[in-house]
Design an enzyme around this catalytic site. Structure first.
Site, PDB file in Angstrom:
ATOM      1  N   ALA A 188       0.975  -1.121  -0.058  1.00  0.00           N
ATOM      2  CA  ALA A 188      -0.008   0.000   0.050  1.00  0.00           C
ATOM      3  C   ALA A 188       0.782   1.147  -0.082  1.00  0.00           C
ATOM      4  O   ALA A 188       2.030   1.158   0.698  1.00  0.00           O
ATOM      5  CB  ALA A 188      -0.854   0.076   1.146  1.00  0.00           C
ATOM      6  N   PRO A 189       0.572   2.266  -0.722  1.00  0.00           N
ATOM      7  CA  PRO A 189      -0.905   2.433  -1.390  1.00  0.00           C
ATOM      8  C   PRO A 189      -0.732   2.023  -2.857  1.00  0.00           C
ATOM      9  O   PRO A 189      -1.799   2.054  -3.571  1.00  0.00           O
ATOM     10  CB  PRO A 189      -1.095   3.957  -1.482  1.00  0.00           C
ATOM     11  CG  PRO A 189       0.360   4.458  -1.314  1.00  0.00           C
ATOM     12  CD  PRO A 189       1.255   3.541  -0.657  1.00  0.00           C
ATOM     13  N   GLY A 190       0.397   1.126  -3.284  1.00  0.00           N
ATOM     14  CA  GLY A 190       0.112   0.328  -4.415  1.00  0.00           C
ATOM     15  C   GLY A 190       1.122   0.913  -5.492  1.00  0.00           C
ATOM     16  O   GLY A 190       1.118   0.416  -6.694  1.00  0.00           O
ATOM     17  N   ASP A 231       9.248  -3.754  -0.402  1.00  0.00           N
ATOM     18  CA  ASP A 231       9.661  -2.235  -0.268  1.00  0.00           C
ATOM     19  C   ASP A 231       9.039  -2.044   1.127  1.00  0.00           C
ATOM     20  O   ASP A 231       7.838  -1.898   1.311  1.00  0.00           O
ATOM     21  CB  ASP A 231       8.705  -1.327  -1.486  1.00  0.00           C
ATOM     22  CG  ASP A 231       8.671  -0.007  -1.419  1.00  0.00           C
ATOM     23  OD1 ASP A 231       9.897   0.263  -1.111  1.00  0.00           O
ATOM     24  OD2 ASP A 231       7.997   0.581  -1.417  1.00  0.00           O
ATOM     25  N   CYS A 268      12.516   3.804   1.589  1.00  0.00           N
ATOM     26  CA  CYS A 268      12.561   5.461   1.224  1.00  0.00           C
ATOM     27  C   CYS A 268      13.551   6.108   2.357  1.00  0.00           C
ATOM     28  O   CYS A 268      12.808   7.009   2.870  1.00  0.00           O
ATOM     29  CB  CYS A 268      11.309   6.115   1.003  1.00  0.00           C
ATOM     30  SG  CYS A 268       9.997   5.665   2.456  1.00  0.00           S
TER      31      CYS A 268
HETATM   32  C1  SAM Z   1       6.837   1.756   2.341  1.00  0.00           C
HETATM   33  S1  SAM Z   1       5.240   1.434   2.338  1.00  0.00           S
HETATM   34  C2  SAM Z   1       5.142   0.641   0.899  1.00  0.00           C
HETATM   35  C3  SAM Z   1       4.820   1.644  -0.315  1.00  0.00           C
HETATM   36  C4  SAM Z   1       4.413   0.736  -1.683  1.00  0.00           C
HETATM   37  N1  SAM Z   1       5.425  -0.397  -1.747  1.00  0.00           N
HETATM   38  C5  SAM Z   1       4.236   1.675  -2.899  1.00  0.00           C
HETATM   39  O1  SAM Z   1       5.129   1.647  -3.568  1.00  0.00           O
HETATM   40  O2  SAM Z   1       3.212   2.587  -2.746  1.00  0.00           O
HETATM   41  C6  SAM Z   1       5.356   0.075   3.647  1.00  0.00           C
HETATM   42  C7  SAM Z   1       4.049  -0.454   3.792  1.00  0.00           C
HETATM   43  O3  SAM Z   1       4.320  -1.735   4.460  1.00  0.00           O
HETATM   44  C8  SAM Z   1       3.009  -1.895   5.325  1.00  0.00           C
HETATM   45  N2  SAM Z   1       3.398  -2.947   6.364  1.00  0.00           N
HETATM   46  C9  SAM Z   1       3.910  -2.415   7.690  1.00  0.00           C
HETATM   47  N3  SAM Z   1       3.978  -3.869   8.138  1.00  0.00           N
HETATM   48  C10 SAM Z   1       3.743  -4.725   7.611  1.00  0.00           C
HETATM   49  C11 SAM Z   1       3.383  -6.053   7.703  1.00  0.00           C
HETATM   50  N4  SAM Z   1       4.052  -6.560   8.951  1.00  0.00           N
HETATM   51  N5  SAM Z   1       3.018  -6.766   6.900  1.00  0.00           N
HETATM   52  C12 SAM Z   1       2.651  -6.189   5.914  1.00  0.00           C
HETATM   53  N6  SAM Z   1       2.758  -4.970   5.417  1.00  0.00           N
HETATM   54  C13 SAM Z   1       3.269  -4.063   6.450  1.00  0.00           C
HETATM   55  C14 SAM Z   1       2.494  -0.540   5.677  1.00  0.00           C
HETATM   56  O4  SAM Z   1       1.202  -0.511   6.028  1.00  0.00           O
HETATM   57  C15 SAM Z   1       3.129   0.376   4.496  1.00  0.00           C
HETATM   58  O5  SAM Z   1       1.841   0.323   3.431  1.00  0.00           O
END
Ligand code: SAM
EC number: 2.1.1.176
Length: 439
Positions: A272-274, A338, A391
């Site tokens: 998320a957000p994708g 990510d 990031c």
């Molecule tokens: C850096 S963001 C991802 C951004 C996404 N890859 C993008 O390009 O839009 C990290 C994400 O990891 C999720 N997250 C955190 N802990 C997590 C877990 N234990 N399992 C799955 N997702 C997790 C968060 O909700 C967040 O949406």
């Protein structure tokens, strides 16, 4: 319909900052909700709110330092509403030349009265007029004898974090990075190649009065544009028609390298957000992306974004990445990791991040990243690719975790990992390591 004449722009800005500073709201979320609510305001009024909110949050430590140099009551003891009114006003005095000092002081007093702090009108007026007279002669901490404090005040970075950066990157690189945090950030968009191409997207945006360029974009990326001069994205037909989505250049780079083939099966474990899932779905146009995140709310964000773009080769799953998904073992041609991180590379876009990061949190996040990697690596097929990205810029979360992964699991690096620093030019601070499963 709300009466436009009644909207006090500074009051709107104050309430957004109150929500962020007192109720832990995320700045970009609270600001974007407010701008949505006040869509009917003129473009310049909405920009005023945006600039005042972003700027005040970005410079908070410096603003408090200035207020404390002139107020008998230190900011820590002031009522929150009064402190925020003072911070916003000092920001205008120091950084918004277009607003006359007398208007700043008068509007601050009016706002204090409106918020039921009429008894403090003399205090607000006195402090601000005094600051207005001296704004060009503020004495800052000495750079050579007290570098941590100097950098902290000058660039509004908490002293502990400034000290951490100094230790890891040295004086010059740290200051360059902090300067980059406070520079204006450009908006980059990724063309939805399922619906149009760069020429078609450029024409559609220009027809809506948007300024479009590909200047400064990394040569490896031929599906991105830099845009400016628009009011808000939701107001653009090209956006509502799903011709593009917003994604930083650094984030687009994570998917580069030709590893995501047209028929690839991709798993994105923290999606998320994708952004990266959608980018991957466009590359794997006859393949598939399994997109996951920890909560239903987060997963619906990915879905909403993909649906606006008309992308249908993604499936969605609420899944905690630290829990092993047996069905995914050895299924992925490409695994996107990510992972949640300290976000220090995107402070320029989300200045509230810097006030919440401590060294303890950096260490905790580095451990969480290892925990996730130690679970999900098994989803990669033999000879498949694992893309590890964050990031942020901390070695603990980046190079050290990559080294740990290579030392403990059957992966080898493909090329040298990229550590993009916020001061490097185009994009956000970002880290990308691409690895191949060897057995
Ligand atoms: C850096 S963001 C991802 C951004 C996404 N890859 C993008 O390009 O839009 C990290 C994400 O990891 C999720 N997250 C955190 N802990 C997590 C877990 N234990 N399992 C799955 N997702 C997790 C968060 O909700 C967040 O949406």
């Amino acid at each position: 319909m709300t009466d436009k004449m009644q909207v006090n722009l500074r009051q709107v800005a104050m309430e957004i900052l109150y929500e962020v500073q007192k109720n832990n709201g995320l700045l970009h979320v609270v600001l974007s909700d407010a701008l949505k609510k006040y869509q009917y305001l003129d473009k310049n009024e909405r920009s005023f709110i945006s600039r005042l909110v972003q700027g005040t949050e970005e410079r908070k430590i410096e603003l408090d330092y200035i207020i404390d140099s002139f107020s008998k009551t230190p900011v820590k003891k002031q009522k929150d509403v009064i402190r925020i009114i003072l911070e916003m006003s000092v920001y205008q005095l120091k950084y918004m030349d277009s607003v006359p000092a007398s208007a700043v002081c008068n509007e601050a007093v009016k706002l204090a009265v409106k918020k039921n702090f009429g008894t403090l009108r003399g205090f607000v007026n006195g402090v601000l007029r005094n600051i207005a007279r001296n704004i060009d002669n503020i004495e800052y901490p000495d750079k050579s004898t007290n570098t941590d404090k100097y950098l902290s005040v000058k660039y509004s970075v908490p002293e502990e974090l400034a000290g951490y950066f100094l230790k890891k990157f040295g004086d010059n690189e740290t200051e360059e990075m902090f300067e980059a945090f406070n520079k204006d950030k450009s908006t980059y968009i990724r063309c939805n190649t399922k619906k149009t191409d760069i020429a078609g997207l450029t024409a559609a945006l220009e027809a809506e009065g948007v300024t479009v360029t590909n200047e400064g974009i990394d040569k490896r990326i031929d599906y991105a544009l830099k845009i400016s001069g628009y009011d808000y994205l939701g107001g653009l037909k090209s956006f509502r028609d799903g011709l593009f989505f917003v994604q930083d250049i650094s984030s687009m780079l994570a998917s580069q390298g030709g590893f995501i083939k047209r028929d690839a099966y991709v798993i994105d474990v923290c999606a998320a957000p994708g952004g990266k899932s959608i980018n991957a779905a466009l590359m794997a146009d006859i393949g598939h992306v399994s997109s996951r995140d920890i909560s239903g709310r987060k997963v619906s964000l990915i879905k909403e974004n993909a649906e606006r773009l008309g992308i249908d080769n993604i499936t969605y799953k609420v899944w905690d990445a630290v829990k092993k998904d047996e069905e995914s073992v050895e299924k992925a041609d490409v695994l996107i990791c990510d992972l949640p991180c300290s976000g220090l590379g995107i402070i320029g876009r989300k200045p509230d991040i810097k006030y919440n990061v401590t060294y303890e949190k950096i260490k905790e996040l580095a451990l969480l990243q290892r925990k996730i990697l130690s679970t999900v690596w098994e989803y990669v097929k033999k000879d498949g690719i694992l893309i590890y990205s964050t990031c942020t810029v901390t070695p603990e979360e980046n190079a050290e975790n990559t080294e740990w992964l290579v030392n403990n699991y059957p992966f080898e690096l493909i090329g040298k990992p990229e550590q993009i620093m916020p001061q490097d030019g185009t994009g956000d601070g970002f880290y990308i390591a691409r690895l191949k499963r060897t057995e």
